[in-house]
Motif scaffolding. Structure first.
Motif, mmCIF file in Angstrom:
data_model
loop_
_atom_site.group_PDB
_atom_site.id
_atom_site.type_symbol
_atom_site.label_atom_id
_atom_site.label_comp_id
_atom_site.label_asym_id
_atom_site.label_seq_id
_atom_site.Cartn_x
_atom_site.Cartn_y
_atom_site.Cartn_z
ATOM 1 N N GLY A 14 1.482 -29.057 -27.617
ATOM 2 C CA GLY A 14 0.607 -28.028 -28.174
ATOM 3 C C GLY A 14 1.369 -26.712 -28.420
ATOM 4 O O GLY A 14 1.207 -26.064 -29.459
ATOM 5 N N ALA A 15 2.161 -26.381 -27.366
ATOM 6 C CA ALA A 15 2.964 -25.156 -27.537
ATOM 7 C C ALA A 15 3.957 -25.319 -28.690
ATOM 8 O O ALA A 15 4.184 -24.393 -29.491
ATOM 9 N N LEU A 16 4.523 -26.546 -28.707
ATOM 10 C CA LEU A 16 5.476 -26.811 -29.789
ATOM 11 C C LEU A 16 4.796 -26.753 -31.162
ATOM 12 O O LEU A 16 5.321 -26.186 -32.121
ATOM 13 N N GLY A 17 3.586 -27.356 -31.203
ATOM 14 C CA GLY A 17 2.863 -27.348 -32.470
ATOM 15 C C GLY A 17 2.478 -25.940 -32.908
ATOM 16 O O GLY A 17 2.553 -25.602 -34.086
ATOM 17 N N THR A 18 2.025 -25.168 -31.896
ATOM 18 C CA THR A 18 1.660 -23.775 -32.220
ATOM 19 C C THR A 18 2.867 -23.010 -32.763
ATOM 20 O O THR A 18 2.780 -22.288 -33.763
ATOM 21 N N GLN A 19 3.981 -23.180 -32.032
ATOM 22 C CA GLN A 19 5.195 -22.496 -32.475
ATOM 23 C C GLN A 19 5.620 -22.970 -33.868
ATOM 24 O O GLN A 19 6.010 -22.171 -34.737
ATOM 25 N N ALA A 20 5.554 -24.306 -34.046
ATOM 26 C CA ALA A 20 5.953 -24.835 -35.354
ATOM 27 C C ALA A 20 5.017 -24.348 -36.459
ATOM 28 O O ALA A 20 5.439 -24.029 -37.571
ATOM 29 N N SER A 21 3.682 -24.275 -36.123
ATOM 30 C CA SER A 21 2.723 -23.812 -37.121
ATOM 31 C C SER A 21 2.989 -22.353 -37.501
ATOM 32 O O SER A 21 2.963 -21.989 -38.676
ATOM 33 N N ILE A 22 3.228 -21.560 -36.424
ATOM 34 C CA ILE A 22 3.529 -20.138 -36.706
ATOM 35 C C ILE A 22 4.802 -20.023 -37.523
ATOM 36 O O ILE A 22 4.903 -19.240 -38.474
ATOM 37 N N PHE A 23 5.784 -20.840 -37.129
ATOM 38 C CA PHE A 23 7.061 -20.787 -37.846
ATOM 39 C C PHE A 23 6.888 -21.165 -39.323
ATOM 40 O O PHE A 23 7.406 -20.512 -40.222
ATOM 41 N N LEU A 24 6.101 -22.252 -39.527
ATOM 42 C CA LEU A 24 5.907 -22.690 -40.916
ATOM 43 C C LEU A 24 5.129 -21.652 -41.707
ATOM 44 O O LEU A 24 5.422 -21.397 -42.886
ATOM 45 N N SER A 25 4.109 -21.058 -41.047
ATOM 46 C CA SER A 25 3.342 -20.022 -41.745
ATOM 47 C C SER A 25 4.229 -18.841 -42.094
ATOM 48 O O SER A 25 4.198 -18.330 -43.210
ATOM 49 N N GLN B 52 14.247 -24.862 -33.007
ATOM 50 C CA GLN B 52 14.961 -26.083 -32.635
ATOM 51 C C GLN B 52 15.180 -26.141 -31.112
ATOM 52 O O GLN B 52 14.929 -27.162 -30.469
ATOM 53 N N ARG B 53 15.640 -24.986 -30.613
ATOM 54 C CA ARG B 53 15.905 -24.988 -29.164
ATOM 55 C C ARG B 53 14.616 -25.142 -28.363
ATOM 56 O O ARG B 53 14.575 -25.830 -27.329
ATOM 57 N N PHE B 54 13.543 -24.511 -28.833
ATOM 58 C CA PHE B 54 12.273 -24.632 -28.120
ATOM 59 C C PHE B 54 11.795 -26.078 -28.104
ATOM 60 O O PHE B 54 11.329 -26.606 -27.070
ATOM 61 N N ILE B 55 11.884 -26.745 -29.252
ATOM 62 C CA ILE B 55 11.421 -28.138 -29.334
ATOM 63 C C ILE B 55 12.275 -29.055 -28.447
ATOM 64 O O ILE B 55 11.787 -29.981 -27.801
ATOM 65 N N VAL B 56 13.598 -28.754 -28.445
ATOM 66 C CA VAL B 56 14.473 -29.572 -27.582
ATOM 67 C C VAL B 56 14.098 -29.433 -26.113
ATOM 68 O O VAL B 56 14.052 -30.414 -25.353
ATOM 69 N N LEU B 57 13.771 -28.187 -25.684
ATOM 70 C CA LEU B 57 13.387 -27.975 -24.284
ATOM 71 C C LEU B 57 12.099 -28.717 -23.942
ATOM 72 O O LEU B 57 11.965 -29.342 -22.869
ATOM 73 N N VAL B 58 11.132 -28.611 -24.877
ATOM 74 C CA VAL B 58 9.879 -29.323 -24.631
ATOM 75 C C VAL B 58 10.120 -30.831 -24.594
ATOM 76 O O VAL B 58 9.550 -31.570 -23.788
ATOM 77 N N GLY B 59 10.984 -31.293 -25.445
ATOM 78 C CA GLY B 59 11.291 -32.732 -25.451
ATOM 79 C C GLY B 59 11.941 -33.184 -24.150
ATOM 80 O O GLY B 59 11.665 -34.297 -23.656
ATOM 81 N N LEU B 60 12.810 -32.337 -23.597
ATOM 82 C CA LEU B 60 13.438 -32.703 -22.316
ATOM 83 C C LEU B 60 12.411 -32.780 -21.195
ATOM 84 O O LEU B 60 12.474 -33.660 -20.296
ATOM 85 N N ALA B 61 11.426 -31.820 -21.263
ATOM 86 C CA ALA B 61 10.381 -31.848 -20.238
ATOM 87 C C ALA B 61 9.547 -33.117 -20.355
ATOM 88 O O ALA B 61 9.183 -33.755 -19.350
ATOM 89 N N GLN C 246 16.274 -31.557 -36.567
ATOM 90 C CA GLN C 246 17.732 -31.438 -36.599
ATOM 91 C C GLN C 246 18.277 -31.679 -38.020
ATOM 92 O O GLN C 246 19.211 -30.995 -38.477
ATOM 93 N N ALA C 247 17.661 -32.642 -38.687
ATOM 94 C CA ALA C 247 18.093 -32.912 -40.061
ATOM 95 C C ALA C 247 17.814 -31.715 -40.966
ATOM 96 O O ALA C 247 18.644 -31.328 -41.807
ATOM 97 N N VAL C 248 16.642 -31.106 -40.761
ATOM 98 C CA VAL C 248 16.314 -29.925 -41.558
ATOM 99 C C VAL C 248 17.274 -28.780 -41.247
ATOM 100 O O VAL C 248 17.735 -28.062 -42.142
ATOM 101 N N THR C 249 17.592 -28.602 -39.967
ATOM 102 C CA THR C 249 18.505 -27.521 -39.580
ATOM 103 C C THR C 249 19.878 -27.721 -40.216
ATOM 104 O O THR C 249 20.488 -26.775 -40.740
ATOM 105 N N LYS C 250 20.374 -28.953 -40.152
ATOM 106 C CA LYS C 250 21.672 -29.230 -40.774
ATOM 107 C C LYS C 250 21.622 -28.992 -42.282
ATOM 108 O O LYS C 250 22.583 -28.493 -42.884
ATOM 109 N N ALA C 251 20.475 -29.375 -42.854
ATOM 110 C CA ALA C 251 20.334 -29.158 -44.294
ATOM 111 C C ALA C 251 20.353 -27.665 -44.631
ATOM 112 O O ALA C 251 20.985 -27.230 -45.593
ATOM 113 N N LEU C 252 19.664 -26.866 -43.813
ATOM 114 C CA LEU C 252 19.666 -25.429 -44.019
ATOM 115 C C LEU C 252 21.065 -24.842 -43.863
ATOM 116 O O LEU C 252 21.485 -23.951 -44.615
#
Length: 830
Positions: A26-37, A194-203, A224-230
């Motif tokens: 949820g936190a990841l989604g919120t962050q991703a949503s805010i980021f995308l917005s 990216q780093r936030f999502i990785v941390l949540v994934g580790l948890a 990660q693919a998007v980051t490399k593309a950027l």
């Protein structure tokens, strides 16, 4: 199933895994949503604001370049004599483009999304652009009348343009920096997410390999693919990722990034095209600089070269390796001295250069004989620009015309003007102990030679007479005053007997047969003699008395001489009678004006009329102007008569079509009247006539004495818009110094040269020289006395602007002009 799971929202995937994972996801989604917005907002802002500003600045830069090129093109075309219509079109294009740039700067300054540095830079650019436009307008207006000065002013407006260009570049740099900063923020935000999502994934990994695998497969790996593309896009590489088929947030983000990447590539291509266009414009500027008709070299405040064109190097035979930025003035002078194009002492030149300052006009003669006109002008940054023009041929033409102005073209003898100067010098000599004799010599029956043997034989005879008179005069001066009239000065005569012996020698010499074109031609001569101081000390009076004695010699049977005697003035009685009648002629209304048209040889249109006075004497009938105008000038009656002519001519001209000029002759007496400007103004006001339609004709005799008040009156009249013409140019009084002392609008070529066109080559040469002089000085040239189509054809060929003569019309009364204009227009249009 896998595709369905991949397309599910991230929050649903996390909730399905576990409650804890739901919180993380949820936190990841919120962050991703805010980021995308934010990403969408930033991308939209980047596209709508930064890139829009970049495009607007690029359009301003292009408009400024086009405007600057039009100014250079206008000055270059004006210098090469391009048609005024073409120049007007180019000027309109320049004004339209400059106004468009000014408007674009105003629109840019009005944008609400400008940063404070951008707004300051835009304000400064707008201010400097307005200064540049004002300077460019001045340069264009001046180039229309003075291309040389306009060329000089190019250096000044180029500096203004450089400053504007610098500010525009500054604005572009600020906007570009803003764009890059926004893009970098996007990249930084992506890294944080990216780093936030990785941390949540580790948890989430603690709760199960399955959850970890799903999260890694569904979220981490695509991000990660998007980051490399950027990262690849940020360094100009290609993004080899295909996520456009995803409908979740990652797919949307990738589609937005792909759109941004395409937009960025398009803008880069546009910037590249603009850069190529700027390069092309610079190449055009270099071509214009190197194809100038003048040599140009520009120095900085330390007298070091910054710019030099090819013509300058060719003019002084200098190599491009030497004349390069950084080369000093001393090095240039040393190189010119080495190749023989600088003959002065370098140290003395540099010292004088420093003492006189930068602004200077000079015309030095090079060791190889060439004459170069140099104009040095200081620039605002402390540097200076020097233009060099080869005026060798112009100076030679002026020397030829100067010689022709003081000498008779046929015999090479001094003319009336030079003869008068000789009399003044002889009479004013401080060491003169003896008398000065003036002999007026006229050939007898010369017209019969022309009638019998033709004008070429007559010309040959006159040249032979001139040679014989030169041998007789010794240390004195002999001149041809016109036609078969000669004059001689003898200085140092001990007595009248010495002068009589000289006269007898002349009579004997000229009385001997002369071989002309195989014929023995014998002509006699009559001589009148006046001796100073016994007969006066004034040049005009002395020559007048000699002429009076000459008339007595002719009356006494010719082929003899007569000394002036006071009794010869018996003719003055008749003169006084004529004077008395002349004084009342104006009150009795015996004067009237006739008008003779001017015709433009290019347009075949009537351009105006010359007013010519006629005196209908109550008893004697029509009296020619030549019989009463000199008397009116001597008695001062020319002032009221001339005032009447001026007022009546203006009143008549007011009824003509608006485009027609009226030319009025002014005598030297009128010109010396300090009230002349006021009289002209009153005549124009009474007739409600536009001053630009009035043209005043004066002869060189009016300028024999350098009178500052006279020149001031002429300048005053010309400032009102009245045109000033030099009449009878080339009749023996002409001198280039008169053309230099006042900017005449017109030169009128005397009828004596027109009459001999096609007969004598020297007449055609004189007409050609005067027409060329008129073109060089931007003066109209009008030929008088045109009576045949052959003469008209000659004058057209030689470059005359206007013609006047019986070929078109005799002088007509004002009441006949309407029908005359209609008839002439039909005839000229045929």
């Amino acid at each position: 199933m896998i595709r369905l799971l991949r397309n599910l929202p991230i929050s649903v995937k996390a909730f399905s895994a576990s409650a804890v994972l739901l919180i993380c996801i949820g936190a990841l989604g919120t962050q991703a949503s805010i980021f995308l917005s934010n990403l969408k907002t930033d991308l939209k802002s980047l596209s709508d604001s930064s890139l829009s500003k970049q495009q607007q600045v690029l359009d301003i830069a292009k408009g400024a370049i086009d405007t600057h090129i039009d100014v250079f093109r206008y000055v270059a075309w004006a210098s090469t004599g391009v048609k005024p219509a073409t120049l007007d079109t180019l000027e309109g294009q320049f004004r339209q483009e400059s106004a468009k740039v000014s408007a674009s700067l105003g629109d840019l300054a009005a944008r609400a999304d400008l940063t404070e540095p951008e707004r300051v830079a835009v304000t400064e650019a707008a201010t400097k652009w307005q200064r540049y436009v004002d300077a460019a307008h001045d340069t264009v207006e001046i180039s229309a009348t003075d291309p040389a000065l306009g060329t000089v002013m190019l250096g000044g407006i180029d500096d203004e343009y450089t400053r504007v260009g610098f500010d525009i570049q500054t604005i572009l740099s600020l906007v570009t920096m803003e764009t890059r900063s926004n893009a970098q923020n996007l990249f930084s935000q992506a890294g944080l997410n990216q780093r936030f999502i990785v941390l949540v994934g580790l948890a989430a990994l603690l709760f199960g390999v399955g959850v970890t695998f799903m999260m890694s497969h569904s979220i981490v790996a695509p991000i990660q693919a998007v980051t490399k593309a950027l990262q690849a896009v940020s360094v100009g590489g290609a993004a080899d990722v295909k996520l456009t088929d995803r409908s979740d947030e990652i797919g949307q983000m990738w589609r937005a990034i792909s759109l941004f990447r395409r937009k960025l590539e398009s803008d880069n291509q546009l910037l590249g095209a603009r850069e190529q266009e700027l390069t092309t414009q610079n190449l055009r500027f270099d071509a214009a600089l190197n194809n100038m008709s003048q040599g140009l070299v520009m120095f900085d405040r330390d007298n070091r070269v910054t710019v030099a064109n090819r013509h300058y190097m060719e003019m002084y035979r200098l190599s491009a390796d030497l004349v390069r930025p950084g080369c000093s003035l001393r090095q240039l002078l040393e190189a010119r001295q080495a190749v023989g194009t600088f003959g002065e002492n370098i140290e003395s030149y540099l010292a004088r250069h420093a003492a006189e300052g930068i602004i200077a006009r000079k015309t030095p003669e090079l060791p190889d004989g060439r004459v170069i006109s140099i104009v040095n002008t200081r620039m605002s940054d402390g540097g200076w620009v020097s233009t060099h023009k080869d005026v060798t041929e112009q100076c030679r033409a002026e020397q030829r015309i100067a010689h022709m102005a003081g000498h008779d073209a046929l015999t090479g003898l001094p003319n009336r003007l030079l003869f008068r100067e000789g009399m003044e010098q002889a009479l004013a000599a401080p060491d003169r102990d003896n008398s000065v004799a003036v002999l007026s010599i006229d050939l007898d029956c010369f017209k019969e030679v022309n009638d019998t043997h033709g004008h070429p034989a007559g010309d040959a005879l006159l040249r032979g007479v001139a040679d014989r008179l030169r041998r007789c005069v010794g240390d004195g001066m002999v001149a041809r005053l016109g036609g078969d009239e000669f004059a001689m000065i003898r200085v140092g005569a001990q007595s009248a007997e010495d002068v009589v012996l000289l006269a007898e020698r002349i009579l004997k010499t000229l009385g001997e047969p002369m071989k002309v074109e195989g014929h023995d031609i014998r002509v006699g001569s009559s001589i009148g003699i006046a001796i100073a101081p016994a007969h006066g000390d004034d040049p005009d009076e002395l020559l007048k008395h000699a002429d009076t004695a000459l008339y007595r010699a002719k009356a006494d049977g010719r082929r003899t001489f007569r000394l002036f005697e006071p009794e010869m003035n018996i003719q003055a009685l008749a003169r006084r009678s004529l004077e008395a009648d002349l004084r009342g002629a104006l009150d009795r209304g015996e004067f009237e004006l006739h008008y003779q048209p001017f015709v433009n040889v290019l347009s075949n249109q009537v351009t105006g009329f010359e007013a010519l006075i006629r005196w209908n004497h109550r008893d004697k009938g029509l009296i020619p102007p030549a019989d009463f105008i000199p008397l009116a000038e001597e008695t001062g009656l020319i002032n009221p008569i001339g005032d009447w002519v001026l007022r009546q001519a203006c009143m008549d001209a007011a009824d003509w079509p608006a485009g027609l000029q009226i030319a009025v002759n002014l005598s030297p007496v009128q010109l010396r009247n300090r009230a002349l400007p006021r009289l002209v103004i009153l005549a124009l006001a009474a007739a409600r006539l536009d001053p630009k339609r009035l043209e005043l004709e004066i002869t060189e005799t009016a300028l024999l004495k350098d009178d500052e008040a006279l020149l001031a009156s002429l300048h005053h009249l010309r400032a009102l818009g009245v045109r000033i013409a030099m009449d009878d140019f080339g009749t023996g009084y002409s001198s280039l110094k008169y053309l230099r002392s006042f900017p005449f609008d017109k030169i009128k070529i005397d009828r004596s040269f027109v009459n001999e066109l096609g007969i004598r080559l020297d007449s055609a040469a004189i007409v050609r020289a005067v027409a060329e002089l008129g073109r060089s000085l931007a003066m109209t040239t009008t030929a008088e006395g045109v009576e045949t189509e052959a003469q008209l054809a000659h004058l057209k060929h030689e470059g005359c602007t206007e013609v006047q003569g019986y070929l078109f019309s005799r002088p007509r009364p004002a009441g006949e002009l309407a029908s005359l204009i209609s008839t002439l227009e039909k005839r000229l249009a045929a």
